[in-house]
Design an enzyme around this catalytic site. Structure first.
Site, mmCIF file in Angstrom:
data_model
loop_
_atom_site.group_PDB
_atom_site.id
_atom_site.type_symbol
_atom_site.label_atom_id
_atom_site.label_comp_id
_atom_site.label_asym_id
_atom_site.label_seq_id
_atom_site.Cartn_x
_atom_site.Cartn_y
_atom_site.Cartn_z
ATOM 1 C CG ASP A 1 33.427 -8.717 18.872
ATOM 2 O OD1 ASP A 1 33.844 -9.764 19.380
ATOM 3 O OD2 ASP A 1 33.662 -8.388 17.688
ATOM 4 C CD GLU B 1 37.531 -9.251 21.857
ATOM 5 O OE1 GLU B 1 36.988 -8.597 20.949
ATOM 6 O OE2 GLU B 1 38.128 -10.313 21.660
HETATM 7 C C1 NOJ Z 1 36.231 -11.128 18.807
HETATM 8 C C2 NOJ Z 1 35.348 -12.290 19.132
HETATM 9 O O1 NOJ Z 1 35.574 -12.678 20.459
HETATM 10 C C3 NOJ Z 1 35.638 -13.369 18.139
HETATM 11 O O2 NOJ Z 1 35.033 -14.583 18.457
HETATM 12 C C4 NOJ Z 1 35.203 -12.890 16.785
HETATM 13 O O3 NOJ Z 1 35.555 -13.847 15.811
HETATM 14 C C5 NOJ Z 1 35.867 -11.563 16.445
HETATM 15 N N1 NOJ Z 1 35.864 -10.630 17.518
HETATM 16 C C6 NOJ Z 1 35.168 -10.916 15.286
HETATM 17 O O4 NOJ Z 1 33.930 -10.434 15.688
#
Ligand code: NOJ
Length: 589
Positions: free
Chosen positions: A239, A307
């Site tokens: 993430d 991500e």
């Molecule tokens: C990206 C995640 O996909 C999202 O849902 C989250 O709020 C943020 N990162 C913080 O972890």
């Protein structure tokens, strides 16, 4: 040509459909032949589950692991190979699990460690893989590390980024160190009375950023990775990795000049000191080594996907510290109905990412509006599912996309729970990029109470009002050319034919019709072409001689309109045929 679908015979239907395509079948689902030296994840179909919303087995209003386990055959039937779970770890849920207070344990709302192991076993028994969500950038402010850091207890004092105020205002209030603004609006700095310092949080204040300048923090996260991989988990989606490292000069970030933004908005600034810094990739390389080590030690290669939001040029930078960074090309488009933009998005990836690197295609996730709400006419939902399954590499499907699930826009501000939505305020919360509740509502299984999500307890987010008509049961059994069935047919094509395994594809746009062709060195006689009509009128197509083929006719192996358009088994003359409004067909020749 299509078999009639009955509730009792899902597997027969699957076999029937595949047999109709002229293949031999061992069981309902059969494996694609791997190309030499390829890894299991290079062409896999990943299904993202948002665990709170998938299936609630104990009827407490929130989805759980037992609920997911009870639906494992659903994935087998649909053709899914890999399941990715958004975070299931202990969390006070300020950002619904992306704020973790214990990286090595399961949150009771989702179940127990035993439930998790049962789920993992169930996934593996069915020949599928299970991927978890690693959140390395931050922990919860309720994590023990943070509590100790706050008290300056060693060795935790520098586990987070602490800074003195830049001064005090006329009321004696501390002034943040600089102008940095968090992704969910407002200052990236939170004052702590106890330590008389600010701490950094790139997301909500309950998510303090870990300080990767401290080697002990890197080691902690490597141990977390090792813990789950050694338990048998097949990999991690990581993430928010672009946010891992910040510049240590702590200078103000320059303004972006974007219209309609104000000083509290993330989009108001260019994040040159807080995202995508080169050191981020050094941290990720260390993590990547752990994935490789564990995979080499037990002989089961693990995957890690990142991500990262950026164009293919930016994505390329992340291939040496992961198996692949996410390609959010389709999510970054404002509107999906313009074929020239779709073509450009696809070509940009095909031309920029070398053939030997794993590409991937994503339509939606828990942070963005559902594909049905981004300017598409309903039949084109199939086109995008088919594209993400038919283009080279990994397919990532967000739960419900196989049905064309829509946003639930009937959530009041009072009932909004997403911190991003709350921070946008009552006027703006339902605009795109604010509340993420609309795309996170419970999975629509059937037309029973709470759409079959549970037995009647109030779900954590309201069920979409279209669930009586738009649900798995109606699409799976009552309609041969439903989104669900079209998804399954395409998933099986992807899994069955070598043409879908190579890293290459050819594209072509003729007027309003987009074509994507897949060919294979293993089976040069077999060409697959996806053709999408983006408009509401009949479009005449002539692809004779295209895609290096001398054939003059082709067989339809998937037609999204079924009997209302070209059905499976129809034979078309490549020199001239007509696509119906918004129709997509897949041809084999
Ligand atoms: C990206 C995640 O996909 C999202 O849902 C989250 O709020 C943020 N990162 C913080 O972890």
């Amino acid at each position: 040509m299509l078999l009639s679908l009955t509730k009792l015979e899902p597997c027969l239907v699957c076999i029937g459909l595949v047999l109709a395509l002229g293949d031999s079948v061992e069981g309902a689902i059969h494996r694609r032949k791997d190309t030499k030296g390829s890894q299991w994840w290079e062409n896999t179909i990943v299904y993202q589950i948002y665990p709170r919303s998938f299936k609630d087995s104990n009827n407490d209003g929130t989805g759980d692991l037992k609920g997911i386990e009870s639906e494992l055959d659903y994935f087998v039937d649909l053709g899914i190979e890999t399941i990715w779970l958004s975070p299931i770890f202990k969390s006070p849920m300020k950002d619904f699990g992306y704020d973790i207070s214990d990286f090595n344990d399961i949150d009771p709302i989702f179940g127990t460690m035993k439930d998790f192991k049962d789920l993992l076993q169930g996934v593996h028994e069915r020949g599928m893989k299970l991927i978890l969500d690693l959140v390395p950038n931050h922990s919860s402010d309720e994590h023990e590390w943070f509590k100790k850091s706050l008290r300056k207890e060693e060795p935790y004092t520098d586990y987070y980024t602490w800074r003195d105020p830049s001064g005090f205002d006329e009321n004696g209030e501390p002034i943040p160190p600089n102008n940095w603004v968090s992704v969910f609006r407002f200052s990236m700095w939170q004052w702590e009375e106890k330590r008389q310092q600010f701490y950094l949080h790139q997301f909500v204040p309950g998510q303090p950023d870990l300080n990767y300048r401290n080697p002990a923090v890197q080691k902690e996260m490597e141990n977390v990775i090792r813990f789950w991989l050694e338990l048998g988990v097949d990999g991690f989606r990581q993430d928010a990795v672009a946010h891992i490292w910040e510049d240590d000069q702590f200078l103000d970030e320059p303004l972006s000049g974007k219209p309609n933004t104000n000083a509290d908005d993330y989009a108001h600034y260019q994040h040159i000191y807080t995202t995508n810094l080169p050191e981020t990739r050094d941290v990720l390389k260390n993590f990547f080594n752990v994935f490789k080590e564990v995979g080499e030690a037990d002989g089961y290669p693990r995957v890690t996907m990142l991500e990262v939001w950026g164009d293919p040029a930016e994505q390329l930078k992340y291939y040496n510290c992961s198996n692949f960074p996410f390609n959010f090309g389709f999510l970054l488009l404002e509107n999906l109905s313009d074929p020239t933009k779709i073509l450009a998005t696809i070509d940009n990836v095909l031309n920029s990412i070398p053939k030997e690197l794993t590409k991937n295609w994503i339509l939606g996730n828990h942070d963005r509006w559902r594909v049905s709400n981004r300017g598409l006419n309903d039949p084109l939902i199939d086109a995008f599912n088919i594209l993400t399954l038919g283009l080279p590499g990994v397919t990532v499907t967000y739960y419900g996309e196989e049905l064309g699930m829509t946003n639930n826009m009937n959530i009041s501000f009072e009932n909004t729970v997403d911190p991003s939505g709350c921070n946008c305020g009552s006027d703006l919360y339902l605009t795109e990029f604010c509340s993420r509740d609309p795309e996170r509502t419970p999975m629509q299984w059937n037309n029973q109470v709470n759409a079959g999500f549970n037995n009647g307890a109030k779900p954590w987010l309201p069920i979409n009002s279209n669930a009586d008509e738009l649900n798995v049961e109606s699409q799976r059994y009552d309609s041969p050319s439903s989104h669900w069935n079209n998804y399954r047919i395409m998933a099986n094509l992807k899994r069955s034919h070598p043409a879908f395994a190579s890293g290459e594809a050819q594209t072509q746009l003729d007027g309003n019709v987009l074509a994507v062709a897949r060919t294979s060195e293993v089976d040069p006689d077999s060409v697959f072409v996806i053709l999408i009509n983006f408009v509401n009128t009949d479009e005449e197509v002539d692809i004779l001689g295209d895609f290096h083929s001398s054939k003059s006719e082709a067989t339809v192996v998937l037609g999204t309109l079924g009997k209302n358009g070209h059905d499976i088994g129809d034979v078309l003359q490549l020199s001239s045929f007509v696509l119906r409004p918004f129709e997509t067909v897949v041809l084999q020749y």
